[in-house]
Design a protein around this motif. Structure first.
Motif, PDB file in Angstrom:
ATOM      1  N   MET A   1      -7.108  -1.162  -4.997  1.00 43.34           N
ATOM      2  CA  MET A   1      -8.102  -1.716  -5.910  1.00 43.34           C
ATOM      3  C   MET A   1      -8.251  -3.218  -5.727  1.00 43.34           C
TER       4      MET A   1
ATOM      5  N   ARG B   1      -8.774   2.722 -15.496  1.00 42.85           N
ATOM      6  CA  ARG B   1      -8.978   2.146 -14.163  1.00 42.85           C
ATOM      7  C   ARG B   1     -10.067   1.081 -14.186  1.00 42.85           C
TER       8      ARG B   1
ATOM      9  N   ASP C   1      -2.624   2.741  -5.305  1.00 39.44           N
ATOM     10  CA  ASP C   1      -3.798   2.625  -6.175  1.00 39.44           C
ATOM     11  C   ASP C   1      -4.091   1.176  -6.536  1.00 39.44           C
TER      12      ASP C   1
ATOM     13  N   ILE D   1      -4.386   4.245 -13.811  1.00 39.37           N
ATOM     14  CA  ILE D   1      -3.605   4.241 -12.580  1.00 39.37           C
ATOM     15  C   ILE D   1      -2.222   4.761 -12.925  1.00 39.37           C
ATOM     16  N   ARG D   2      -1.743   5.729 -12.183  1.00 35.49           N
ATOM     17  CA  ARG D   2      -0.456   6.321 -12.516  1.00 35.49           C
ATOM     18  C   ARG D   2       0.690   5.394 -12.123  1.00 35.49           C
TER      19      ARG D   2
ATOM     20  N   GLU E   1       0.806  -1.220   0.000  1.00 37.58           N
ATOM     21  CA  GLU E   1       0.000   0.000   0.000  1.00 37.58           C
ATOM     22  C   GLU E   1       0.842   1.275   0.000  1.00 37.58           C
TER      23      GLU E   1
ATOM     24  N   SER F   1     -13.221   2.527  -6.165  1.00 41.30           N
ATOM     25  CA  SER F   1     -12.014   2.005  -6.798  1.00 41.30           C
ATOM     26  C   SER F   1     -11.811   2.573  -8.184  1.00 41.30           C
TER      27      SER F   1
END
Length: 303
Positions: free
Chosen positions: A72, A121, A68, A297-298, A63, A289
């Motif tokens: 998720m 995403r 991200d 998602i970066r 985490e 999410s």
């Protein structure tokens, strides 16, 4: 029905392995082959996840390093009512993902950097839900054991070709022996592919149920299939036996290893998904999410 079919196909692999053992050493050879298979499967049961992750070069994230993605996956696992798996990232430009582990309590999911950089995403969530479905259905263990059997059959067949006894009293004589040595590995490969294909359809269905939106997964499969063909997955090319573990066949068709596909046709999978209806999980996953359509998602927070 899927489990019954899987057990039946694995029984065929066991019979092929024991048949080759009997061909090489009679009744004693069959027993020895069965003992070898049991030992290999015992080792595979306890070490499958470590072996696969090591072979793919995937790295563990948490985490803090990948908030991200890990967030998720955790939310999807909670929605599916299953333990949260470990999360890994595999460094390759090819968009893909896989799951491994002997059971839901000892499992891991991995996404490639190509997947995280190429999909929205929503699509990433659907792909991760598909991999969680494999874990929940215990496909990861089944597929690893099947691959072990198929590899052992090929190894035993090669051993028989070079060192086997040409006893004429055997059924079919030398010609029958050679034929079985050639056909047994082919049959094992076909069985392995049949198990993989049947499991992919079921994981698509359950994955769509977990994320709540079959169209997200359909979109992800279409995009991955198109992009994967032009991007080589070096790790998978080095170890083609891992191909069946990915959501889309990672082999780009440059070699003979891709002569037979381990996955159903993507068009057929998409068609089956589009026949499903969104589930109640949609609101839960969609709001937190996957907050906004089209956002990716970066990569940069993952180091």
């Amino acid at each position: 029905m899927g489990n019954i079919r899987t057990f039946a196909l694995m029984a065929v692999l066991t019979a092929l392995f024991m048949g080759l053992g009997a061909l090489l050493g009679g009744a004693t050879g069959a027993v020895v082959a069965l003992l070898i298979a049991a030992a290999m499967n015992l080792y595979t049961y306890w070490n499958s996840d470590k072996s696969v992750l090591r072979m793919t070069g995937a790295r563990s994230v948490d985490e803090r390093s990948a908030p991200d993605l890990v967030g998720m996956v955790n939310q999807l696992a909670d929605a599916a009512g299953m333990p949260r798996p470990k999360v890994y990232i595999m460094e390759t430009a090819q968009p893909n993902a896989f799951a491994t582990g002997r059971n839901p309590e000892n499992a891991a999911v991995a996404a490639t950097t190509g997947l995280l950089n190429s999909l929205s995403r929503e699509e990433i969530a659907a792909v991760m839900a598909h991999e969680l479905a494999h874990i929940k259905n215990r496909d990861t263990l089944t597929m690893t054991v099947t691959a072990t059997f198929a590899g052992a059959i090929a190894m035993l067949a090669n051993f028989g070709m070079f060192f086997g006894n040409s006893d004429r009293e055997r059924p079919g004589g030398m010609i029958g022996t050679i034929a079985l040595m050639i056909l047994a590995p082919m049959a094992a490969g076909i069985v392995q592919m049949a198990i993989s294909r049947s499991r992919e359809y079921e994981a698509d269905r359950l994955g769509a149920e977990i994320c709540g939106r079959p169209d997200w997964l359909a979109s992800a499969l279409r995009k991955i299939d198109g992009l994967a063909r032009g991007r080589m997955n070096v790790q998978a090319e080095k170890d083609p036996a891992l191909a069946h573990m990915f959501i889309i066949n990672p082999l780009n068709g440059r070699g003979a290893d891709n002569l037979f596909s381990t996955h159903p046709a993507t068009e057929n999978r998409i068609a089956a998904l589009m026949e499903l209806r969104p589930t109640r999980q949609e609101s839960n996953i969609g709001r937190s999410s996957v907050p906004k359509s089209g956002r990716k998602i970066r990569q940069d927070p993952w180091g």
